[in-house]
Design an enzyme around this catalytic site. Structure first.
Site, PDB file in Angstrom:
ATOM      1  N   ASN A  85       0.862  -1.174   0.000  1.00  0.00           N
ATOM      2  CA  ASN A  85       0.000   0.000   0.000  1.00  0.00           C
ATOM      3  C   ASN A  85       0.899   1.224   0.000  1.00  0.00           C
ATOM      4  O   ASN A  85       1.803   1.321   0.838  1.00  0.00           O
ATOM      5  CB  ASN A  85      -0.890   0.005   1.249  1.00  0.00           C
ATOM      6  CG  ASN A  85      -1.830  -1.189   1.283  1.00  0.00           C
ATOM      7  OD1 ASN A  85      -2.415  -1.563   0.275  1.00  0.00           O
ATOM      8  ND2 ASN A  85      -1.966  -1.803   2.447  1.00  0.00           N
ATOM      9  N   GLY A 109      -3.872   3.701   0.863  1.00  0.00           N
ATOM     10  CA  GLY A 109      -4.282   3.249   2.198  1.00  0.00           C
ATOM     11  C   GLY A 109      -3.119   2.875   3.102  1.00  0.00           C
ATOM     12  O   GLY A 109      -3.280   2.115   4.055  1.00  0.00           O
ATOM     13  N   HIS A 138       6.803  -1.235   3.071  1.00  0.00           N
ATOM     14  CA  HIS A 138       6.661  -2.629   3.516  1.00  0.00           C
ATOM     15  C   HIS A 138       5.784  -3.391   2.540  1.00  0.00           C
ATOM     16  O   HIS A 138       4.960  -2.814   1.835  1.00  0.00           O
ATOM     17  CB  HIS A 138       6.069  -2.699   4.926  1.00  0.00           C
ATOM     18  CG  HIS A 138       4.754  -2.000   5.074  1.00  0.00           C
ATOM     19  ND1 HIS A 138       4.644  -0.635   5.224  1.00  0.00           N
ATOM     20  CD2 HIS A 138       3.482  -2.467   5.101  1.00  0.00           C
ATOM     21  CE1 HIS A 138       3.383  -0.296   5.333  1.00  0.00           C
ATOM     22  NE2 HIS A 138       2.640  -1.393   5.254  1.00  0.00           N
TER      23      HIS A 138
HETATM   24  P1  AMP Z   1      -0.365  -0.615   5.812  1.00  0.00           P
HETATM   25  O1  AMP Z   1      -1.816  -0.358   6.095  1.00  0.00           O
HETATM   26  O2  AMP Z   1      -0.094  -1.244   4.484  1.00  0.00           O
HETATM   27  O3  AMP Z   1       0.477   0.615   6.079  1.00  0.00           O
HETATM   28  O4  AMP Z   1       0.048  -1.733   6.836  1.00  0.00           O
HETATM   29  C1  AMP Z   1       0.575  -1.506   8.097  1.00  0.00           C
HETATM   30  C2  AMP Z   1       0.492  -2.827   8.815  1.00  0.00           C
HETATM   31  O5  AMP Z   1       1.348  -2.776   9.943  1.00  0.00           O
HETATM   32  C3  AMP Z   1      -0.903  -3.180   9.318  1.00  0.00           C
HETATM   33  O6  AMP Z   1      -1.310  -4.413   8.729  1.00  0.00           O
HETATM   34  C4  AMP Z   1      -0.707  -3.283  10.833  1.00  0.00           C
HETATM   35  O7  AMP Z   1      -1.478  -4.320  11.410  1.00  0.00           O
HETATM   36  C5  AMP Z   1       0.780  -3.555  10.944  1.00  0.00           C
HETATM   37  N1  AMP Z   1       1.383  -3.138  12.201  1.00  0.00           N
HETATM   38  C6  AMP Z   1       1.274  -1.923  12.808  1.00  0.00           C
HETATM   39  N2  AMP Z   1       1.994  -1.907  13.941  1.00  0.00           N
HETATM   40  C7  AMP Z   1       2.562  -3.128  14.062  1.00  0.00           C
HETATM   41  C8  AMP Z   1       3.413  -3.736  15.032  1.00  0.00           C
HETATM   42  N3  AMP Z   1       3.840  -3.077  16.116  1.00  0.00           N
HETATM   43  N4  AMP Z   1       3.797  -5.027  14.831  1.00  0.00           N
HETATM   44  C9  AMP Z   1       3.369  -5.702  13.740  1.00  0.00           C
HETATM   45  N5  AMP Z   1       2.591  -5.184  12.789  1.00  0.00           N
HETATM   46  C10 AMP Z   1       2.173  -3.916  12.946  1.00  0.00           C
END
Ligand code: AMP
Ligand code: ZN
Length: 112
Positions: free
Chosen positions: A85, A91, A98
């Site tokens: 994303n 989003g 990542h």
């Molecule tokens: P995005 O919406 O593509 O930016 O994805 C961010 C992702 O990071 C989401 O799926 C969250 O659940 C994940 N996330 C946020 N904080 C953490 C954390 N501390 N450990 C593992 N995953 C996380």
């Protein structure tokens, strides 16, 4: 910089690691959207896919080598999905580049 994924990469915030080397870290997503949901990041901070360039793309290429290795190690030989994303319209909630690796079941909600 106040970046959650930089803090995970440097150990300030704990994570459930599934892979780590000098340039890349993969860990379980805290809010899994599939039986297997792993997030893979470059340790170096890159905001989003718009900021991939000739100076940092080697780390991104390496991420995909690791995705291939992890696909097998995580038992995803039947297939999986990789999602990035980017930015507001994409989003993206965490502003550190990542890729989501999703699998472990037949995935639904395909948009393309
Ligand atoms: P995005 O919406 O593509 O930016 O994805 C961010 C992702 O990071 C989401 O799926 C969250 O659940 C994940 N996330 C946020 N904080 C953490 C954390 N501390 N450990 C593992 N995953 C996380
Ligand atoms: Zn970061």
């Amino acid at each position: 910089m106040d970046c959650i994924f930089c803090k995970i990469a440097n150990g300030e915030i704990p994570s459930t690691k599934v892979y780590e080397d000098e340039t890349v870290l993969a860990f379980k997503d805290i809010n899994p959207q599939a039986p297997v949901h792993v997030v893979i990041i470059p340790k170096e901070h890159i905001n989003c896919a718009l900021d991939i360039n000739e100076n940092n793309s080697i780390a991104v290429a390496h991420i995909f080598e690791v995705i291939s290795k992890l696909g097998r190690e995580l038992g995803l030989e039947n297939g999986f999905r990789v999602i990035n994303n980017c930015g507001e319209d994409g989003g993206q909630t965490v502003k550190h580049l990542h890729f989501h690796i999703l699998g472990g079941e037949k995935l639904s909600e395909k948009i393309i």
